[in-house]
Design a protein around this motif. Structure first.
Motif, PDB file in Angstrom:
ATOM      1  N   PRO A   1       1.068  -1.458  -0.218  1.00 25.81           N
ATOM      2  CA  PRO A   1       0.042   0.191   0.056  1.00 25.81           C
ATOM      3  C   PRO A   1       0.530   1.221  -0.172  1.00 25.81           C
ATOM      4  CG  PRO A   1      -0.453  -1.732   1.329  1.00 25.81           C
ATOM      5  CD  PRO A   1       0.444  -2.123   0.864  1.00 25.81           C
TER       6      PRO A   1
ATOM      7  N   ASP B   1      -5.767  -6.154  -6.047  1.00 21.96           N
ATOM      8  CA  ASP B   1      -6.494  -6.398  -4.793  1.00 21.96           C
ATOM      9  C   ASP B   1      -7.998  -6.141  -4.856  1.00 21.96           C
ATOM     10  OD1 ASP B   1      -3.936  -5.731  -3.226  1.00 21.96           O
ATOM     11  OD2 ASP B   1      -3.503  -3.673  -3.065  1.00 21.96           O
ATOM     12  N   ARG B   2      -8.529  -5.839  -5.695  1.00 19.56           N
ATOM     13  CA  ARG B   2     -10.131  -5.520  -5.744  1.00 19.56           C
ATOM     14  C   ARG B   2     -10.436  -6.946  -6.407  1.00 19.56           C
ATOM     15  NH1 ARG B   2     -13.857  -1.190  -8.137  1.00 19.56           N
ATOM     16  NH2 ARG B   2     -15.405  -2.175  -8.086  1.00 19.56           N
TER      17      ARG B   2
ATOM     18  N   THR C   1      -9.207 -10.378  -5.113  1.00 21.93           N
ATOM     19  CA  THR C   1      -8.695 -11.143  -3.331  1.00 21.93           C
ATOM     20  C   THR C   1      -9.144 -10.360  -2.275  1.00 21.93           C
ATOM     21  OG1 THR C   1      -6.041 -10.963  -4.602  1.00 21.93           O
ATOM     22  CG2 THR C   1      -6.873 -11.776  -2.102  1.00 21.93           C
ATOM     23  N   PRO C   2      -9.823 -11.300  -1.951  1.00 21.19           N
ATOM     24  CA  PRO C   2     -10.925 -10.931  -1.012  1.00 21.19           C
ATOM     25  C   PRO C   2     -10.280 -10.332   0.218  1.00 21.19           C
ATOM     26  CG  PRO C   2     -11.767 -12.973  -1.576  1.00 21.19           C
ATOM     27  CD  PRO C   2     -10.433 -12.647  -2.505  1.00 21.19           C
ATOM     28  N   ALA C   3     -10.502  -9.431   0.797  1.00 20.86           N
ATOM     29  CA  ALA C   3      -9.611  -8.930   1.651  1.00 20.86           C
ATOM     30  C   ALA C   3      -9.443  -9.419   2.983  1.00 20.86           C
ATOM     31  CB  ALA C   3     -10.593  -7.447   3.048  1.00 20.86           C
ATOM     32  N   ALA C   4     -10.229 -10.386   3.476  1.00 21.37           N
ATOM     33  CA  ALA C   4      -9.843 -11.509   4.413  1.00 21.37           C
ATOM     34  C   ALA C   4      -8.618 -12.133   4.180  1.00 21.37           C
ATOM     35  CB  ALA C   4     -10.539 -12.261   4.773  1.00 21.37           C
TER      36      ALA C   4
ATOM     37  N   ARG D   1      -6.117 -10.949   1.637  1.00 26.62           N
ATOM     38  CA  ARG D   1      -5.201  -9.879   0.824  1.00 26.62           C
ATOM     39  C   ARG D   1      -3.903  -9.761   1.152  1.00 26.62           C
ATOM     40  NH1 ARG D   1      -8.455  -5.107  -0.436  1.00 26.62           N
ATOM     41  NH2 ARG D   1      -9.965  -6.275  -1.479  1.00 26.62           N
TER      42      ARG D   1
ATOM     43  N   ARG E   1       1.822 -13.314  -3.047  1.00 25.78           N
ATOM     44  CA  ARG E   1       2.123 -13.002  -1.421  1.00 25.78           C
ATOM     45  C   ARG E   1       3.424 -12.569  -1.452  1.00 25.78           C
ATOM     46  NH1 ARG E   1      -1.096 -13.368   2.810  1.00 25.78           N
ATOM     47  NH2 ARG E   1      -2.949 -13.855   0.777  1.00 25.78           N
TER      48      ARG E   1
END
Length: 240
Positions: free
Chosen positions: A71, A124-125, A127-130, A132, A239
């Motif tokens: 980020p 990023d969009r 990939t689910p936030a949980a 990411r 990752r």
């Protein structure tokens, strides 16, 4: 550009891949600061021969670099080898491959910055936030596949494959005097899901590497008396 990101993410989520045509990709990249495309594309004229080709071919030229995407921004890492296990690349995998590095001018080029930022935002969009990751390891390859008289050039000499990463972007830079180069996407039991050909600069394939295989047919020269090649940029993310 929200519509582009939403539509592309939805397609990847549904199918495991998306084919983004040049006008839509151009709009997204322009919003991220794309400029001076001519000098960026011209840098493909300065790639070194890939000497690691186990098939004995000398039809592939490339440069390579690694980055960290988080980020806070995207930062180039020290030059390092490219490694794939033989599980993912039975032809050329299993060893560290040291390629010529991206030049500093291209590593900091506004076109590349726009491509990396747009890729990061899109993946990023998707990939689910949980799940990411806080940061991604990014590898970037400039590829030129040459077709010579009597000799086809193979964009994916290992055949149908996965790259062993999370996400793959293949972005067309230039096609010169070549035929074919069709991309086909396959599911995990190797049934074809769809095919398309990257033809215009910025035509792009976006792939969820955990869900699909991909391969590209060999390219041949239309006029064997003239230079013939396929230039693409490949960006992979996983990752960190």
């Amino acid at each position: 550009m929200t519509d582009f990101f939403a539509a592309t993410a939805a397609t990847i989520g549904r199918d495991g891949f998306a084919f983004a045509r040049a006008p839509e990709m151009h709009g997204a990249l322009e919003a991220a600061g794309l400029r001076d495309w001519g000098s960026f594309a011209a840098s493909w004229d300065d790639l070194g021969i890939d000497t690691y080709m186990a098939d004995g071919g000398r039809y592939r030229r490339r440069r390579f670099a690694a980055f960290r995407a988080a980020p806070a921004g995207i930062v180039r890492k020290p030059h390092q080898p490219h490694y794939q296990s033989r599980d993912y690349n039975p032809l050329n995998g299993g060893i560290e491959r040291w390629f010529e590095p991206l030049t500093e001018a291209i590593a900091g080029h506004p076109a590349l910055t726009a491509i990396l930022q747009t890729s990061q935002a899109l993946f990023d969009r998707t990939t689910p936030a949980a799940v990411r990751p806080a940061a991604r390891h990014v590898e970037l390859h400039q590829f030129r596949i040459e077709a010579r008289p009597g000799e086809a050039g193979c964009p994916t000499p290992e055949g149908m494959h996965r790259d062993g990463v999370d996400w793959v972007l293949v972005l067309m830079v230039r096609r010169e005097n070549i035929a074919s180069g069709e991309t086909t996407i396959y599911d995990l039991v190797k049934r074809p899901l769809g095919s398309f050909t990257l033809t215009a600069p910025l035509d792009s394939a976006l792939v969820d590497d955990s869900r699909v295989y991909h391969g590209v047919t060999a390219v041949t020269a239309i006029d064997p008396q003239l230079p013939a090649y396929r230039d693409v940029l490949v960006v992979t993310m996983r990752r960190e």
